[in-house]
Write a protein that holds these residues in place. Structure first.
Motif, PDB file in Angstrom:
ATOM      1  N   LEU A   1       0.722  -1.167  -0.208  1.00 51.67           N
ATOM      2  CA  LEU A   1       0.345   0.133   0.730  1.00 51.67           C
ATOM      3  C   LEU A   1       1.293   1.188  -0.081  1.00 51.67           C
ATOM      4  O   LEU A   1       0.759   1.945  -0.471  1.00 51.67           O
ATOM      5  N   VAL A   2       1.610   1.195   0.754  1.00 54.79           N
ATOM      6  CA  VAL A   2       2.817   2.284   1.157  1.00 54.79           C
ATOM      7  C   VAL A   2       3.358   2.417  -0.733  1.00 54.79           C
ATOM      8  O   VAL A   2       3.393   3.821  -0.411  1.00 54.79           O
ATOM      9  N   VAL A   3       4.219   1.712  -1.230  1.00 58.52           N
ATOM     10  CA  VAL A   3       4.778   1.014  -2.311  1.00 58.52           C
ATOM     11  C   VAL A   3       3.432   2.316  -3.560  1.00 58.52           C
ATOM     12  O   VAL A   3       3.909   3.163  -4.101  1.00 58.52           O
ATOM     13  N   GLU A   4       2.634   1.670  -3.817  1.00 63.18           N
ATOM     14  CA  GLU A   4       1.689   2.036  -4.350  1.00 63.18           C
ATOM     15  C   GLU A   4       1.013   3.151  -4.040  1.00 63.18           C
ATOM     16  O   GLU A   4       0.922   4.636  -4.739  1.00 63.18           O
ATOM     17  N   ALA A   5       1.049   4.475  -2.725  1.00 60.73           N
ATOM     18  CA  ALA A   5       0.556   5.672  -2.377  1.00 60.73           C
ATOM     19  C   ALA A   5       1.666   6.153  -2.714  1.00 60.73           C
ATOM     20  O   ALA A   5       2.123   7.317  -3.579  1.00 60.73           O
ATOM     21  N   ALA A   6       2.727   5.763  -2.965  1.00 62.67           N
ATOM     22  CA  ALA A   6       4.892   6.853  -3.404  1.00 62.67           C
ATOM     23  C   ALA A   6       4.305   6.523  -4.495  1.00 62.67           C
ATOM     24  O   ALA A   6       4.550   8.215  -5.763  1.00 62.67           O
ATOM     25  N   VAL A   7       3.919   5.617  -5.421  1.00 61.00           N
ATOM     26  CA  VAL A   7       4.922   6.026  -6.807  1.00 61.00           C
ATOM     27  C   VAL A   7       3.472   7.167  -7.320  1.00 61.00           C
ATOM     28  O   VAL A   7       3.226   7.993  -8.281  1.00 61.00           O
ATOM     29  N   HIS A   8       1.894   6.707  -7.118  1.00 59.55           N
ATOM     30  CA  HIS A   8       1.101   7.303  -7.729  1.00 59.55           C
ATOM     31  C   HIS A   8       1.351   8.759  -7.158  1.00 59.55           C
ATOM     32  O   HIS A   8       0.104   9.411  -7.625  1.00 59.55           O
ATOM     33  N   HIS A   9       1.588   9.275  -6.140  1.00 57.62           N
ATOM     34  CA  HIS A   9       2.050  10.738  -5.063  1.00 57.62           C
ATOM     35  C   HIS A   9       2.565  11.524  -6.143  1.00 57.62           C
ATOM     36  O   HIS A   9       2.336  12.256  -6.941  1.00 57.62           O
ATOM     37  N   LEU A  10       3.792  10.723  -6.940  1.00 53.41           N
ATOM     38  CA  LEU A  10       4.837  10.813  -8.004  1.00 53.41           C
ATOM     39  C   LEU A  10       4.037  11.701  -9.379  1.00 53.41           C
ATOM     40  O   LEU A  10       3.974  12.185 -10.052  1.00 53.41           O
ATOM     41  N   ASP A  11       2.975  10.343  -9.685  1.00 51.49           N
ATOM     42  CA  ASP A  11       2.219  10.633 -10.892  1.00 51.49           C
ATOM     43  C   ASP A  11       1.445  11.947 -10.729  1.00 51.49           C
ATOM     44  O   ASP A  11       1.242  12.605 -11.283  1.00 51.49           O
ATOM     45  N   LEU A  12       0.976  12.303  -9.179  1.00 47.94           N
ATOM     46  CA  LEU A  12      -0.069  13.718  -9.223  1.00 47.94           C
ATOM     47  C   LEU A  12       1.520  14.543  -9.346  1.00 47.94           C
ATOM     48  O   LEU A  12       0.311  15.947  -9.865  1.00 47.94           O
ATOM     49  N   THR A  13       1.995  14.481  -8.887  1.00 46.80           N
ATOM     50  CA  THR A  13       3.030  15.737  -8.650  1.00 46.80           C
ATOM     51  C   THR A  13       3.583  16.578  -9.770  1.00 46.80           C
ATOM     52  O   THR A  13       4.096  17.400 -10.245  1.00 46.80           O
ATOM     53  N   ASP A  14       3.835  15.065 -11.227  1.00 49.70           N
ATOM     54  CA  ASP A  14       3.673  16.175 -12.284  1.00 49.70           C
ATOM     55  C   ASP A  14       2.436  16.399 -12.776  1.00 49.70           C
ATOM     56  O   ASP A  14       2.520  17.435 -13.743  1.00 49.70           O
ATOM     57  N   ALA A  15       1.837  16.644 -12.548  1.00 48.91           N
ATOM     58  CA  ALA A  15       0.328  17.770 -12.482  1.00 48.91           C
ATOM     59  C   ALA A  15       0.193  18.898 -11.502  1.00 48.91           C
ATOM     60  O   ALA A  15      -0.371  19.739 -11.448  1.00 48.91           O
ATOM     61  N   GLY A  16       1.016  19.614 -11.239  1.00 51.69           N
ATOM     62  CA  GLY A  16       1.901  20.871 -10.777  1.00 51.69           C
ATOM     63  C   GLY A  16       1.493  21.032  -9.201  1.00 51.69           C
ATOM     64  O   GLY A  16       1.415  22.027  -9.003  1.00 51.69           O
ATOM     65  N   THR A  17       1.521  19.485  -8.843  1.00 55.93           N
ATOM     66  CA  THR A  17       1.502  19.568  -7.024  1.00 55.93           C
ATOM     67  C   THR A  17       2.233  19.404  -6.635  1.00 55.93           C
ATOM     68  O   THR A  17       3.457  18.523  -7.614  1.00 55.93           O
ATOM     69  N   ARG A  18       2.417  19.865  -5.167  1.00 56.27           N
ATOM     70  CA  ARG A  18       3.634  18.941  -4.521  1.00 56.27           C
ATOM     71  C   ARG A  18       3.098  19.675  -3.162  1.00 56.27           C
ATOM     72  O   ARG A  18       2.211  19.883  -2.669  1.00 56.27           O
ATOM     73  N   PRO A  19       4.244  19.012  -2.086  1.00 52.38           N
ATOM     74  CA  PRO A  19       5.204  18.555  -2.222  1.00 52.38           C
ATOM     75  C   PRO A  19       5.490  16.961  -2.954  1.00 52.38           C
ATOM     76  O   PRO A  19       4.446  16.353  -3.095  1.00 52.38           O
ATOM     77  N   GLY A  20       6.392  15.952  -2.634  1.00 50.48           N
ATOM     78  CA  GLY A  20       6.516  13.954  -4.110  1.00 50.48           C
ATOM     79  C   GLY A  20       6.415  13.459  -1.862  1.00 50.48           C
ATOM     80  O   GLY A  20       6.050  14.036  -0.808  1.00 50.48           O
ATOM     81  N   PRO A  21       6.430  12.711  -2.088  1.00 51.35           N
ATOM     82  CA  PRO A  21       5.749  11.046  -0.737  1.00 51.35           C
ATOM     83  C   PRO A  21       6.815  11.752   0.186  1.00 51.35           C
ATOM     84  O   PRO A  21       8.148  11.857  -0.129  1.00 51.35           O
ATOM     85  N   PRO A  22       6.892  11.086   1.037  1.00 48.87           N
ATOM     86  CA  PRO A  22       7.898  11.147   2.318  1.00 48.87           C
ATOM     87  C   PRO A  22       8.919  10.091   2.073  1.00 48.87           C
ATOM     88  O   PRO A  22       8.494   9.408   1.279  1.00 48.87           O
TER      89      PRO A  22
END
Length: 225
Positions: free
Chosen positions: A147-168
């Protein structure tokens, strides 16, 4: 009261930071593109909500032993091939229909509440209990790692949409451990955690120099997607 297990802390960090990332977004931001071809921010949040809902079900669903997957081998079923390299248009259509049906404020609120509930339930589990998810049995702690891995990878997917910051950092560390586990050894290129996560999951293409350093392992990328 005993200290919280590291994997539970990592899940709480990952889900909390995702909720913080999403909270200030306006409805119009929901249709911006992400790193995933064909997926908007709203689509991805619906997918992430489904993942948190799956966590609630899995953590309350004991499974008979033995475990047939662990935190690393779980991802062996998500390897991209030539046949699966293109976006899954059917999956995108299903997610999009759900995304359209959810009012924006309700979607954000439901995601925040559901992930918080998943973290609370995770803290009440025992690390070696077996749970069932997606046709497999895993220990609770191995499942929480996925679950943590999936959340982190998709967090990075969202940062490409202009949102910050990245995963912990705790979440990115688990992504690295997972990718190294799939590779069979620590990566030899010297990537930082974010670059490794993006490259190992097919979000970023290998350069010529990286391909040379990886040698025979280069053809195995992405390690999961």
């Amino acid at each position: 009261m005993p200290d919280e297990r590291p994997i539970v802390s990592a899940l709480t960090d990952a889900y909390t930071e995702l909720a913080r990332l999403i909270a200030p977004l306006a409805e119009e931001d929901g249709w911006r593109a992400t790193r995933l071809p064909g997926w908007s921010v709203r689509d991805l949040i619906v997918h992430l909500l489904g993942d948190a809902q799956r966590a609630l079900v899995a953590l309350a669903t004991p499974a008979p032993g033995p475990a047939d997957r662990d935190a690393v081998t779980y991802w062996a079923g998500f390897v991209q091939t030539a046949e699966t390299a293109q976006p899954d248009n059917r999956q995108i259509r299903v997610v999009r229909s759900l995304a359209v049906a959810h009012p924006w404020e309700s979607l954000v609120e439901t995601y925040t509440e559901t992930t918080a509930a998943a973290c609370t339930l995770a803290a009440r589990t025992r690390p070696h209990d077996l749970i069932s998810t997606q046709g497999h049995s895993l220990t609770t702690d191995d499942f929480l790692s996925t679950l943590v891995v999936e959340a982190a990878v998709h967090h990075l997917d969202l940062t490409d949409a202009g949102t910050r910051p990245g995963p912990p950092a705790s979440a990115l560390h688990l992504v690295r451990q997972t990718l190294d586990g799939l590779l069979g050894h620590p990566e030899p290129v010297g990537w930082d955690d974010v670059t490794y996560a993006l490259t190992g999951t097919g979000r970023r293409a290998l350069t010529g120099d990286e391909t040379r350093k990886l040698k025979d392992d280069a053809v195995r990328f992405p390690l999961f997607s």
